[in-house]
Write a protein that holds these residues in place. Structure first.
Motif, PDB file in Angstrom:
ATOM      1  N   ASP A  22       1.325  -1.487   0.139  1.00 49.02           N
ATOM      2  CA  ASP A  22      -0.047  -0.015  -0.148  1.00 49.02           C
ATOM      3  C   ASP A  22       0.777   1.437   0.240  1.00 49.02           C
ATOM      4  O   ASP A  22       0.919   2.019  -0.388  1.00 49.02           O
ATOM      5  N   THR A  23       2.452   1.326   0.618  1.00 48.97           N
ATOM      6  CA  THR A  23       2.635   2.487   1.267  1.00 48.97           C
ATOM      7  C   THR A  23       3.377   1.952  -0.097  1.00 48.97           C
ATOM      8  O   THR A  23       3.532   3.841  -0.821  1.00 48.97           O
ATOM      9  N   GLU A  26       1.304   3.949  -2.483  1.00 45.93           N
ATOM     10  CA  GLU A  26       0.919   5.590  -2.838  1.00 45.93           C
ATOM     11  C   GLU A  26       2.396   6.095  -3.177  1.00 45.93           C
ATOM     12  O   GLU A  26       2.193   7.186  -3.797  1.00 45.93           O
ATOM     13  N   LYS A  31      -0.367   9.380  -4.632  1.00 47.95           N
ATOM     14  CA  LYS A  31      -1.731   9.587  -4.107  1.00 47.95           C
ATOM     15  C   LYS A  31      -2.340   8.478  -3.957  1.00 47.95           C
ATOM     16  O   LYS A  31      -1.473   7.964  -2.678  1.00 47.95           O
ATOM     17  N   ASP A  32      -3.176   9.290  -2.606  1.00 44.65           N
ATOM     18  CA  ASP A  32      -3.684   7.573  -1.622  1.00 44.65           C
ATOM     19  C   ASP A  32      -4.415   6.206  -1.927  1.00 44.65           C
ATOM     20  O   ASP A  32      -4.592   6.752  -3.796  1.00 44.65           O
ATOM     21  N   CYS A  33      -3.748   5.412  -1.890  1.00 46.92           N
ATOM     22  CA  CYS A  33      -4.395   3.586  -3.304  1.00 46.92           C
ATOM     23  C   CYS A  33      -4.863   3.908  -3.765  1.00 46.92           C
ATOM     24  O   CYS A  33      -5.196   3.245  -4.623  1.00 46.92           O
TER      25      CYS A  33
END
Length: 66
Positions: A22-23, A26, A31-33
């Motif tokens: 996830d990190t 991003e 951007k946010d996943c």
């Protein structure tokens, strides 16, 4: 994001932690996943996931067996 991963049947290696991915995703997209997953085309999403996985694998130390 994970719904898209499953929909596209992307293979996530077992040695890659989901939270770390996830990190890394991003970081690649900026951007946010979940937001990025909605806006990217299928092809771009796959490319960003591959880059994120590669980034994580480069950070993991190799284990040498003696």
């Amino acid at each position: 994001m994970w719904n898209r991963v499953h929909k596209l049947k992307l293979n996530i290696p077992k040695d890659v932690d989901e939270k770390d991915l996830d990190t890394a995703f991003e970081t690649e997209t900026g951007k946010d996943c979940d937001e990025a997953a909605k806006k990217l085309s299928d092809n771009d999403f796959k490319k960003m996931m591959e880059k994120a996985i590669q980034r994580l694998r480069e950070k993991k130390p190799l284990i040498a067996y003696a």
